[in-house]
Design an enzyme around this catalytic site. Sequence first.
Site, short mmCIF file in Angstrom:
data_model
loop_
_atom_site.label_atom_id
_atom_site.label_comp_id
_atom_site.label_asym_id
_atom_site.label_seq_id
_atom_site.Cartn_x
_atom_site.Cartn_y
_atom_site.Cartn_z
N VAL A 33 -4.22 -5.51 -2.99
CA VAL A 33 -4.90 -4.54 -3.84
C VAL A 33 -6.34 -5.00 -4.10
O VAL A 33 -7.28 -4.20 -4.03
CB VAL A 33 -4.13 -4.32 -5.16
CG1 VAL A 33 -4.92 -3.46 -6.13
CG2 VAL A 33 -2.78 -3.67 -4.86
N GLY A 56 -2.92 -17.81 -2.14
CA GLY A 56 -2.44 -16.42 -2.25
C GLY A 56 -3.39 -15.40 -1.66
O GLY A 56 -3.21 -14.20 -1.88
N ASP A 118 -2.37 -0.94 -11.93
CA ASP A 118 -1.00 -0.45 -12.13
C ASP A 118 -0.50 -0.51 -13.56
O ASP A 118 0.69 -0.29 -13.80
CB ASP A 118 -0.01 -1.22 -11.25
CG ASP A 118 0.16 -0.54 -9.91
OD1 ASP A 118 -0.63 0.36 -9.62
OD2 ASP A 118 1.08 -0.92 -9.19
C1 LIG Z 1 -5.57 6.28 -6.15
C2 LIG Z 1 -5.33 4.76 -6.05
C3 LIG Z 1 -6.71 4.11 -6.04
C4 LIG Z 1 -6.69 2.60 -5.99
O1 LIG Z 1 -5.82 1.93 -6.61
O2 LIG Z 1 -7.59 2.09 -5.30
C5 LIG Z 1 -4.45 4.37 -7.22
N1 LIG Z 1 -3.26 4.03 -6.79
C6 LIG Z 1 -3.17 4.12 -5.44
C7 LIG Z 1 -1.99 4.01 -4.70
C8 LIG Z 1 -0.67 3.68 -5.17
N2 LIG Z 1 -0.39 3.11 -6.36
C9 LIG Z 1 0.97 2.95 -6.46
C10 LIG Z 1 1.57 3.41 -5.24
C11 LIG Z 1 3.04 3.30 -4.89
C12 LIG Z 1 3.70 4.64 -4.77
C13 LIG Z 1 3.80 5.41 -6.07
O3 LIG Z 1 4.32 4.88 -7.08
O4 LIG Z 1 3.39 6.61 -6.07
C14 LIG Z 1 0.52 3.92 -4.47
C15 LIG Z 1 0.61 4.63 -3.17
C16 LIG Z 1 0.17 3.86 -1.99
O5 LIG Z 1 0.03 2.62 -2.03
O6 LIG Z 1 0.03 4.54 -0.99
C17 LIG Z 1 1.71 2.36 -7.57
C18 LIG Z 1 1.23 2.64 -8.95
N3 LIG Z 1 -0.07 2.87 -9.35
C19 LIG Z 1 -0.10 2.98 -10.70
C20 LIG Z 1 1.21 2.76 -11.21
C21 LIG Z 1 1.58 2.61 -12.68
C22 LIG Z 1 1.91 3.90 -13.32
O7 LIG Z 1 1.65 4.99 -12.79
O8 LIG Z 1 2.45 3.82 -14.44
C23 LIG Z 1 2.05 2.60 -10.10
C24 LIG Z 1 3.55 2.48 -10.07
C25 LIG Z 1 4.05 1.05 -10.11
C26 LIG Z 1 5.56 1.04 -10.23
O9 LIG Z 1 6.18 2.11 -10.35
O10 LIG Z 1 6.11 -0.05 -10.22
C27 LIG Z 1 -1.25 3.26 -11.50
C28 LIG Z 1 -2.52 3.62 -11.08
N4 LIG Z 1 -2.88 3.76 -9.78
C29 LIG Z 1 -4.09 4.34 -9.73
C30 LIG Z 1 -4.85 4.47 -8.56
C31 LIG Z 1 -4.53 4.80 -11.07
C32 LIG Z 1 -4.22 6.31 -11.24
C33 LIG Z 1 -4.93 7.20 -10.20
C34 LIG Z 1 -4.46 8.64 -10.24
O11 LIG Z 1 -3.59 9.00 -10.99
O12 LIG Z 1 -4.98 9.46 -9.49
C35 LIG Z 1 -3.64 3.97 -12.00
C36 LIG Z 1 -3.20 4.73 -13.25
C37 LIG Z 1 -4.35 2.74 -12.55
C38 LIG Z 1 -5.17 1.96 -11.55
O13 LIG Z 1 -4.57 1.09 -10.90
O14 LIG Z 1 -6.39 2.20 -11.49
C39 LIG Z 1 -4.48 4.37 -4.83
C40 LIG Z 1 -4.48 5.37 -3.66
C41 LIG Z 1 -5.73 5.15 -2.81
C42 LIG Z 1 -5.64 5.82 -1.49
O15 LIG Z 1 -4.80 5.44 -0.67
O16 LIG Z 1 -6.45 6.71 -1.25
N1 LIG Z 2 -3.18 0.60 -8.05
C1 LIG Z 2 -2.72 0.41 -6.82
O1 LIG Z 2 -3.19 1.02 -5.90
C2 LIG Z 2 -1.63 -0.54 -6.55
C3 LIG Z 2 -0.85 -0.43 -5.39
C4 LIG Z 2 0.13 -1.40 -5.16
C5 LIG Z 2 0.31 -2.44 -6.08
N2 LIG Z 2 -0.43 -2.52 -7.21
C6 LIG Z 2 -0.26 -3.61 -8.23
O2 LIG Z 2 -1.37 -4.50 -8.16
C7 LIG Z 2 -0.93 -5.84 -8.40
C8 LIG Z 2 -1.29 -6.76 -7.24
O3 LIG Z 2 -0.69 -6.27 -6.05
P1 LIG Z 2 -0.96 -7.00 -4.67
O4 LIG Z 2 -0.16 -6.25 -3.64
O5 LIG Z 2 -2.43 -7.20 -4.44
O6 LIG Z 2 -0.25 -8.42 -4.93
P2 LIG Z 2 -0.37 -9.77 -4.11
O7 LIG Z 2 0.86 -10.56 -4.41
O8 LIG Z 2 -0.74 -9.47 -2.68
O9 LIG Z 2 -1.63 -10.50 -4.76
C9 LIG Z 2 -1.65 -11.06 -6.03
C10 LIG Z 2 -2.83 -12.01 -6.09
O10 LIG Z 2 -3.04 -12.45 -7.41
C11 LIG Z 2 -3.26 -13.87 -7.40
N3 LIG Z 2 -2.96 -14.35 -8.74
C12 LIG Z 2 -1.76 -14.41 -9.35
N4 LIG Z 2 -1.90 -14.90 -10.61
C13 LIG Z 2 -3.22 -15.13 -10.78
C14 LIG Z 2 -4.01 -15.62 -11.87
N5 LIG Z 2 -3.45 -15.95 -13.04
N6 LIG Z 2 -5.34 -15.74 -11.71
C15 LIG Z 2 -5.93 -15.40 -10.53
N7 LIG Z 2 -5.24 -14.93 -9.46
C16 LIG Z 2 -3.90 -14.80 -9.59
C17 LIG Z 2 -2.38 -14.36 -6.27
O11 LIG Z 2 -2.75 -15.66 -5.86
C18 LIG Z 2 -2.65 -13.30 -5.22
O12 LIG Z 2 -3.87 -13.52 -4.55
C19 LIG Z 2 0.59 -5.73 -8.63
O13 LIG Z 2 0.78 -5.70 -10.04
C20 LIG Z 2 0.98 -4.41 -8.02
O14 LIG Z 2 2.07 -3.82 -8.71
C21 LIG Z 2 -1.40 -1.60 -7.44
#
Ligand SMILES: C[C@@]1(CC(=O)O)C2=NC(=C\c3[nH]c(c(CCC(=O)O)c3CC(=O)O)Cc3[nH]c(c(CC(=O)O)c3CCC(=O)O)/C=C3\N/C(=C\2)[C@@H](CCC(=O)O)[C@]3(C)CC(=O)O)/[C@H]1CCC(=O)O
Ligand SMILES: NC(=O)c1ccc[n+]([C@@H]2O[C@H](COP(=O)([O-])OP(=O)(O)OC[C@H]3O[C@@H](n4cnc5c(N)ncnc54)[C@H](O)[C@@H]3O)[C@@H](O)[C@H]2O)c1
Length: 201
Positions: A33, A56, A118
């Site tokens: 991420v 990591g 997330d």
């Molecule tokens: C748009 C994008 C941008 C980016 O992150 O760069 C983005 N998430 C992306 C993908 C993605 N994230 C997740 C999946 C897994 C499938 C699924 O769950 O659907 C996928 C899909 C995938 O990976 O394809 C898991 C997930 N994400 C959040 C939660 C927590 C929750 O909702 O409570 C959980 C559940 C964790 C769980 O259930 O355990 C939360 C957030 N993710 C956001 C942004 C923010 C709201 C944006 C909005 O609402 O539009 C917000 C609120 C906060 C933030 O992180 O900023 C990027 C797509 C970029 C692209 O591909 O174009």
């Molecule tokens: N918003 C999104 O688009 C999205 C999508 C998938 C996952 N996530 C969430 O984002 C988080 C990270 O996901 P990931 O796939 O990159 O995980 P990952 O396991 O690939 O990476 C985690 C990183 O954090 C580092 N780390 C752990 N503890 C740390 C600390 N205390 N200080 C500094 N570095 C530390 C690890 O060394 C590693 O580099 C997870 O919570 C996952 O649920 C978000």
Amino acid sequence: MAEQSPEIKGGGSLILAWQVRNKRILMVGGGEVAAGRIVNLLNADAKVTVVSPREGLNPEVAYRIKHNQVTYIDRKFQPSDLDDPSIVMVLTAVDDPVAGSEIYKLCKEKRIPANIADVPPECDFYFGSVHRDGPLQIMVSTNGKGPKLANIVRRQIAANLPSNIGDAISQVGVLRRKLRKVAPGIEEGPKRMQWYVCAVI
Ligand SMILES: C[C@@]1(CC(=O)O)C2=NC(=C\c3[nH]c(c(CCC(=O)O)c3CC(=O)O)Cc3[nH]c(c(CC(=O)O)c3CCC(=O)O)/C=C3\N/C(=C\2)[C@@H](CCC(=O)O)[C@]3(C)CC(=O)O)/[C@H]1CCC(=O)O
Ligand SMILES: NC(=O)c1ccc[n+]([C@@H]2O[C@H](COP(=O)([O-])OP(=O)(O)OC[C@H]3O[C@@H](n4cnc5c(N)ncnc54)[C@H](O)[C@@H]3O)[C@@H](O)[C@H]2O)c1
């Protein structure tokens, strides 16, 4: 007049194009991420510091470090990482929710805007799904309802854009700069706009 005012529909986000050029942003975590976040930050010309233990690191983040595209601190986050007064934003993407929450609290104490990936309640701003073509950027947000759907909607929008739209907007930018040189005054705005409309439409 009041009747014509737009109806307020609360519950949205304020969508902005945040200017972070040459500003310091702290990225905590170096996984998958973080790799995506870093691309967005560097594309916006930010100065990025990554703090994450080397073992990591995702290969893409390791590449950015190796090529000096980011400043790197090889260890876990420490509260003193926030002491740098030039930091304008903190992003975390760590696989440790307790650490994420702790960092968010510290950022609030220091009034630094933060996004804990997330964890919506610990985000001052959300990321969105972004389409980029040169100067054109389109961000789709579902306000936390469905990030995957944001991705799908973004692709549908992008598929319907003219293939040369980015270049066309760049050309418009050149034209606007030239017009500003010919007629620089604030009061010449309407005249500039008239020339501009004639040239573009
Ligand atoms: C748009 C994008 C941008 C980016 O992150 O760069 C983005 N998430 C992306 C993908 C993605 N994230 C997740 C999946 C897994 C499938 C699924 O769950 O659907 C996928 C899909 C995938 O990976 O394809 C898991 C997930 N994400 C959040 C939660 C927590 C929750 O909702 O409570 C959980 C559940 C964790 C769980 O259930 O355990 C939360 C957030 N993710 C956001 C942004 C923010 C709201 C944006 C909005 O609402 O539009 C917000 C609120 C906060 C933030 O992180 O900023 C990027 C797509 C970029 C692209 O591909 O174009
Ligand atoms: N918003 C999104 O688009 C999205 C999508 C998938 C996952 N996530 C969430 O984002 C988080 C990270 O996901 P990931 O796939 O990159 O995980 P990952 O396991 O690939 O990476 C985690 C990183 O954090 C580092 N780390 C752990 N503890 C740390 C600390 N205390 N200080 C500094 N570095 C530390 C690890 O060394 C590693 O580099 C997870 O919570 C996952 O649920 C978000």
